[in-house]
Design a protein around this motif. Sequence first.
Motif, PDB file in Angstrom:
ATOM      1  N   TYR A   1       0.846  -1.187   0.000  1.00 29.85           N
ATOM      2  CA  TYR A   1       0.000   0.000   0.000  1.00 29.85           C
ATOM      3  C   TYR A   1       0.883   1.238   0.000  1.00 29.85           C
ATOM      4  O   TYR A   1       1.821   1.347   0.790  1.00 29.85           O
TER       5      TYR A   1
ATOM      6  N   LYS B   1       0.120   5.346  -0.107  1.00 33.94           N
ATOM      7  CA  LYS B   1      -0.960   6.321  -0.067  1.00 33.94           C
ATOM      8  C   LYS B   1      -0.909   7.291  -1.244  1.00 33.94           C
ATOM      9  O   LYS B   1      -1.956   7.674  -1.787  1.00 33.94           O
TER      10      LYS B   1
ATOM     11  N   ASP C   1      -2.485   5.644  -4.066  1.00 30.81           N
ATOM     12  CA  ASP C   1      -3.927   5.562  -3.871  1.00 30.81           C
ATOM     13  C   ASP C   1      -4.594   6.897  -4.221  1.00 30.81           C
ATOM     14  O   ASP C   1      -5.622   6.936  -4.905  1.00 30.81           O
TER      15      ASP C   1
ATOM     16  N   ILE D   1      -9.304   9.278   2.447  1.00 28.16           N
ATOM     17  CA  ILE D   1      -8.822   7.905   2.539  1.00 28.16           C
ATOM     18  C   ILE D   1      -8.670   7.478   3.995  1.00 28.16           C
ATOM     19  O   ILE D   1      -9.080   6.379   4.384  1.00 28.16           O
TER      20      ILE D   1
ATOM     21  N   THR E   1      -5.731  -0.101  -3.458  1.00 31.55           N
ATOM     22  CA  THR E   1      -6.431   1.170  -3.547  1.00 31.55           C
ATOM     23  C   THR E   1      -7.851   1.011  -3.042  1.00 31.55           C
ATOM     24  O   THR E   1      -8.447  -0.065  -3.184  1.00 31.55           O
TER      25      THR E   1
ATOM     26  N   PHE F   1      -3.108  -1.877 -10.000  1.00 33.16           N
ATOM     27  CA  PHE F   1      -3.822  -1.669  -8.743  1.00 33.16           C
ATOM     28  C   PHE F   1      -4.818  -2.788  -8.487  1.00 33.16           C
ATOM     29  O   PHE F   1      -5.346  -3.398  -9.424  1.00 33.16           O
TER      30      PHE F   1
ATOM     31  N   ARG G   1      -8.238  -3.457  -5.722  1.00 35.64           N
ATOM     32  CA  ARG G   1      -9.103  -2.803  -4.754  1.00 35.64           C
ATOM     33  C   ARG G   1      -9.061  -3.531  -3.415  1.00 35.64           C
ATOM     34  O   ARG G   1      -8.936  -4.750  -3.347  1.00 35.64           O
TER      35      ARG G   1
END
Length: 219
Positions: free
Chosen positions: A7, A9, A12, A53, A103, A118, A120
């Motif tokens: 991950y 950010k 994202d 987020i 994301t 990416f 989800r």
Amino acid sequence: MKINFQYNKEKDIWCILNKGKSSNNSQSPTKVYEELVSICGNNPTDGDTSVFIDKYISEKNISIRDYVEQYQKDWDVISDEYQKRAEKIFGVSIPEGVTAYLTVNNRCPYHIGSNYFFVRFPSLLTNKTIMHELWHFYTWYGLGPDQEEKLGMEKYNDLKESLTVLLNIECGDLLPEGRQDAGYPQHKELREKIVELWSSEKDIHKLWLKLVEIPGVSQ
């Protein structure tokens, strides 16, 4: 096939702001982007999205670490078999070190040049997304990186997106139970044609040459 799940950010934020509003295959915003706009207005900033987020993850009690570990575990179950089948079909290996960035967005783009795509989270269909995105990688390397330039971006997009219908035929048992790669509505007829051609001769290069010549495919 080793995939590095992580991950980031900033990634994202980019995914939501650049692919949330629309994409090459859909002009509709994603649900997450609609949520963001409902809170921050029509022109959310990086800062707005970052706060969104954090709140999204907190309110849904999401553990990023748990999803990274679970996605890795789930993928490892089918990874070798998927790679074996894809390499047999396309006749190539793709570069090592592919990264899957998590994301919260509902749309999962990819970037072949930077070797990432990416996925989800949270989602129960991550392996389907992975198989779909990697199919684009195999298409790119197996059929020639020059194809997008030769055919034009729109036509190449239509063909490579439609080509994922082969996942249902060649890798259906590796997809999540009861799921198929459905594709986009605008590619329905082309996907049906691919299934028809593939049933006659399972040669990806000959198939591609036939697809390029089909009338009505975006020029």
